[in-house]
Design a protein around this motif. Sequence first.
Motif, PDB file in Angstrom:
ATOM      1  N   GLY A  20       0.785  -1.457   0.162  1.00 60.53           N
ATOM      2  CA  GLY A  20      -0.020   0.079  -0.105  1.00 60.53           C
ATOM      3  C   GLY A  20       0.774   1.267   0.176  1.00 60.53           C
ATOM      4  O   GLY A  20       0.239   2.260   0.377  1.00 60.53           O
ATOM      5  N   ALA A  21       2.106   1.425  -0.498  1.00 56.13           N
ATOM      6  CA  ALA A  21       2.796   2.597  -0.597  1.00 56.13           C
ATOM      7  C   ALA A  21       1.921   3.584  -1.549  1.00 56.13           C
ATOM      8  O   ALA A  21       1.617   3.253  -2.562  1.00 56.13           O
ATOM      9  CB  ALA A  21       4.019   2.196  -1.165  1.00 56.13           C
ATOM     10  N   GLY A  22       1.659   4.800  -0.844  1.00 57.53           N
ATOM     11  CA  GLY A  22       1.051   5.774  -1.629  1.00 57.53           C
ATOM     12  C   GLY A  22      -0.517   5.526  -1.772  1.00 57.53           C
ATOM     13  O   GLY A  22      -0.978   6.486  -2.084  1.00 57.53           O
ATOM     14  N   PHE A  23      -1.050   4.748  -1.111  1.00 58.43           N
ATOM     15  CA  PHE A  23      -2.410   4.166  -1.078  1.00 58.43           C
ATOM     16  C   PHE A  23      -3.092   5.333  -0.389  1.00 58.43           C
ATOM     17  O   PHE A  23      -2.819   5.299   0.957  1.00 58.43           O
ATOM     18  CB  PHE A  23      -2.589   2.906  -0.947  1.00 58.43           C
ATOM     19  CG  PHE A  23      -4.064   2.452  -0.850  1.00 58.43           C
ATOM     20  CD1 PHE A  23      -5.052   3.016  -1.928  1.00 58.43           C
ATOM     21  CD2 PHE A  23      -4.808   1.695   0.119  1.00 58.43           C
ATOM     22  CE1 PHE A  23      -6.370   2.391  -2.047  1.00 58.43           C
ATOM     23  CE2 PHE A  23      -6.041   1.085  -0.153  1.00 58.43           C
ATOM     24  CZ  PHE A  23      -6.769   1.557  -1.074  1.00 58.43           C
ATOM     25  N   LYS A  24      -4.183   5.914  -0.650  1.00 60.44           N
ATOM     26  CA  LYS A  24      -5.126   6.803   0.138  1.00 60.44           C
ATOM     27  C   LYS A  24      -6.448   6.222   0.404  1.00 60.44           C
ATOM     28  O   LYS A  24      -7.023   5.692  -0.561  1.00 60.44           O
ATOM     29  CB  LYS A  24      -5.026   8.175  -0.534  1.00 60.44           C
ATOM     30  CG  LYS A  24      -3.646   8.761  -0.350  1.00 60.44           C
ATOM     31  CD  LYS A  24      -3.876  10.337  -1.172  1.00 60.44           C
ATOM     32  CE  LYS A  24      -2.619  10.880  -1.220  1.00 60.44           C
ATOM     33  NZ  LYS A  24      -1.486  10.957  -0.188  1.00 60.44           N
ATOM     34  N   LEU A  25      -7.098   6.435   1.704  1.00 66.35           N
ATOM     35  CA  LEU A  25      -8.430   6.119   2.145  1.00 66.35           C
ATOM     36  C   LEU A  25      -9.141   7.315   2.634  1.00 66.35           C
ATOM     37  O   LEU A  25      -8.435   8.178   3.022  1.00 66.35           O
ATOM     38  CB  LEU A  25      -8.298   5.040   3.193  1.00 66.35           C
ATOM     39  CG  LEU A  25      -7.203   3.767   3.184  1.00 66.35           C
ATOM     40  CD1 LEU A  25      -7.272   3.058   4.518  1.00 66.35           C
ATOM     41  CD2 LEU A  25      -7.886   2.910   1.924  1.00 66.35           C
ATOM     42  N   THR A  26     -10.350   7.200   2.506  1.00 65.81           N
ATOM     43  CA  THR A  26     -11.206   8.209   3.048  1.00 65.81           C
ATOM     44  C   THR A  26     -12.279   7.427   3.857  1.00 65.81           C
ATOM     45  O   THR A  26     -12.932   6.695   3.629  1.00 65.81           O
ATOM     46  CB  THR A  26     -11.933   8.854   1.824  1.00 65.81           C
ATOM     47  OG1 THR A  26     -11.082   9.581   0.764  1.00 65.81           O
ATOM     48  CG2 THR A  26     -12.773  10.067   2.510  1.00 65.81           C
ATOM     49  N   ASP A  27     -12.106   8.170   4.972  1.00 67.27           N
ATOM     50  CA  ASP A  27     -13.361   7.711   5.892  1.00 67.27           C
ATOM     51  C   ASP A  27     -14.676   8.164   5.426  1.00 67.27           C
ATOM     52  O   ASP A  27     -15.010   9.102   4.853  1.00 67.27           O
ATOM     53  CB  ASP A  27     -12.892   7.944   7.447  1.00 67.27           C
ATOM     54  CG  ASP A  27     -13.145   9.242   7.748  1.00 67.27           C
ATOM     55  OD1 ASP A  27     -13.675  10.015   7.101  1.00 67.27           O
ATOM     56  OD2 ASP A  27     -12.556   9.739   8.954  1.00 67.27           O
ATOM     57  N   LEU A  28     -15.736   7.636   6.441  1.00 68.55           N
ATOM     58  CA  LEU A  28     -17.123   8.121   6.051  1.00 68.55           C
ATOM     59  C   LEU A  28     -17.334   9.385   6.418  1.00 68.55           C
ATOM     60  O   LEU A  28     -18.389  10.179   6.056  1.00 68.55           O
ATOM     61  CB  LEU A  28     -17.727   7.109   6.918  1.00 68.55           C
ATOM     62  CG  LEU A  28     -18.007   5.502   6.375  1.00 68.55           C
ATOM     63  CD1 LEU A  28     -19.050   4.832   7.253  1.00 68.55           C
ATOM     64  CD2 LEU A  28     -18.270   5.544   4.950  1.00 68.55           C
ATOM     65  N   PHE A  84     -16.908  -0.716  13.618  1.00 76.04           N
ATOM     66  CA  PHE A  84     -15.338  -0.709  13.251  1.00 76.04           C
ATOM     67  C   PHE A  84     -15.236   0.443  12.231  1.00 76.04           C
ATOM     68  O   PHE A  84     -16.067   0.732  11.602  1.00 76.04           O
ATOM     69  CB  PHE A  84     -15.192  -1.994  12.577  1.00 76.04           C
ATOM     70  CG  PHE A  84     -16.339  -2.628  11.848  1.00 76.04           C
ATOM     71  CD1 PHE A  84     -16.834  -2.002  10.755  1.00 76.04           C
ATOM     72  CD2 PHE A  84     -16.800  -3.967  11.959  1.00 76.04           C
ATOM     73  CE1 PHE A  84     -17.940  -2.650  10.048  1.00 76.04           C
ATOM     74  CE2 PHE A  84     -17.596  -4.474  11.286  1.00 76.04           C
ATOM     75  CZ  PHE A  84     -18.169  -3.743  10.353  1.00 76.04           C
ATOM     76  N   PRO A  85     -13.762   0.711  12.060  1.00 75.79           N
ATOM     77  CA  PRO A  85     -13.552   1.875  11.121  1.00 75.79           C
ATOM     78  C   PRO A  85     -13.936   1.367   9.627  1.00 75.79           C
ATOM     79  O   PRO A  85     -13.458   0.336   9.292  1.00 75.79           O
ATOM     80  CB  PRO A  85     -12.201   2.015  11.275  1.00 75.79           C
ATOM     81  CG  PRO A  85     -11.863   1.486  12.565  1.00 75.79           C
ATOM     82  CD  PRO A  85     -12.855   0.356  12.596  1.00 75.79           C
ATOM     83  N   VAL A  86     -14.766   2.176   8.930  1.00 77.34           N
ATOM     84  CA  VAL A  86     -14.954   1.975   7.572  1.00 77.34           C
ATOM     85  C   VAL A  86     -14.360   2.996   6.411  1.00 77.34           C
ATOM     86  O   VAL A  86     -14.451   4.336   6.833  1.00 77.34           O
ATOM     87  CB  VAL A  86     -16.371   1.988   7.235  1.00 77.34           C
ATOM     88  CG1 VAL A  86     -16.747   1.719   5.784  1.00 77.34           C
ATOM     89  CG2 VAL A  86     -17.095   0.660   8.317  1.00 77.34           C
ATOM     90  N   TYR A  87     -13.716   2.426   5.553  1.00 78.44           N
ATOM     91  CA  TYR A  87     -13.098   3.440   4.392  1.00 78.44           C
ATOM     92  C   TYR A  87     -13.483   3.031   3.244  1.00 78.44           C
ATOM     93  O   TYR A  87     -13.904   2.015   2.848  1.00 78.44           O
ATOM     94  CB  TYR A  87     -11.385   3.219   4.533  1.00 78.44           C
ATOM     95  CG  TYR A  87     -11.000   3.687   5.816  1.00 78.44           C
ATOM     96  CD1 TYR A  87     -10.677   4.863   6.444  1.00 78.44           C
ATOM     97  CD2 TYR A  87     -10.811   2.590   6.808  1.00 78.44           C
ATOM     98  CE1 TYR A  87      -9.976   5.102   7.565  1.00 78.44           C
ATOM     99  CE2 TYR A  87     -10.617   2.737   8.007  1.00 78.44           C
ATOM    100  CZ  TYR A  87      -9.977   4.091   8.512  1.00 78.44           C
ATOM    101  OH  TYR A  87      -9.500   4.348   9.784  1.00 78.44           O
ATOM    102  N   LEU A  88     -13.112   4.088   2.198  1.00 77.00           N
ATOM    103  CA  LEU A  88     -13.247   3.785   0.894  1.00 77.00           C
ATOM    104  C   LEU A  88     -12.178   4.274  -0.027  1.00 77.00           C
ATOM    105  O   LEU A  88     -11.198   5.183   0.559  1.00 77.00           O
ATOM    106  CB  LEU A  88     -14.384   4.703   0.231  1.00 77.00           C
ATOM    107  CG  LEU A  88     -15.857   4.352   0.571  1.00 77.00           C
ATOM    108  CD1 LEU A  88     -16.254   4.748   1.817  1.00 77.00           C
ATOM    109  CD2 LEU A  88     -16.864   5.124  -0.517  1.00 77.00           C
TER     110      LEU A  88
END
Length: 206
Positions: A72-80, A152-156
């Motif tokens: 996941g180097a450079g991978f970005k997530l957004t939470d709700l 639990f934490p949820v992301y997109l």
Amino acid sequence: MKKPEVSVRAIPGWVIVLTLFGVLYLTGLHTEVVGQVQRLLLASGLKNAGVPEPVSAAGTETTATNHAAVVGAGFKLTDLNGTTINFASLRGKVVFLNIWATWCPPCVAEMPNIQRLYEKVGSDKIAFVMLSVDKGGPEKVQKFIQKKGYTFPVYLPASQFPQELYSNSIPTTFIISPEGEIVAKQEGMAAYDTPEMREFLKSMVR
């Protein structure tokens, strides 16, 4: 002239089944119904997730799991709530990463079990990343999570999906070491709230 009466018994069984499935599909309830059936399978213990051997006290793997590249180097997530985080910020923690979608019955089936695991593990050194691949923004996902009462934490995903996390099916679950290496992968639904899984996750905490 008397109209002929149509008996339900005269309707072929396959017509009734197709009609039932059609109604469930059109109302969007098919995911829940199939998920409930699959949840019964999980409760039987026949689909418990397998885990590698725990790490040793010195922090070395007792089995040759995966000495893969850092994930996941450079991978970005957004939470709700719309906050973006870098996946790399989770380095140093054990990561339980589950890829799922609201329209996926086996994903729906295993979620209560994952929620129980999340509640029992209770460590700030273990990060849960419930990564939704639903399209169309976080609103649909947030509505689903709130309805179910999951905490639990949820992301997109907020950037291109890392190649290391590609899978031919969902749900897929990865367990990632504090060093950022994949040490376990499960394709398809499974029961994760087991003593073996809880012990395995805790054994990797640094």
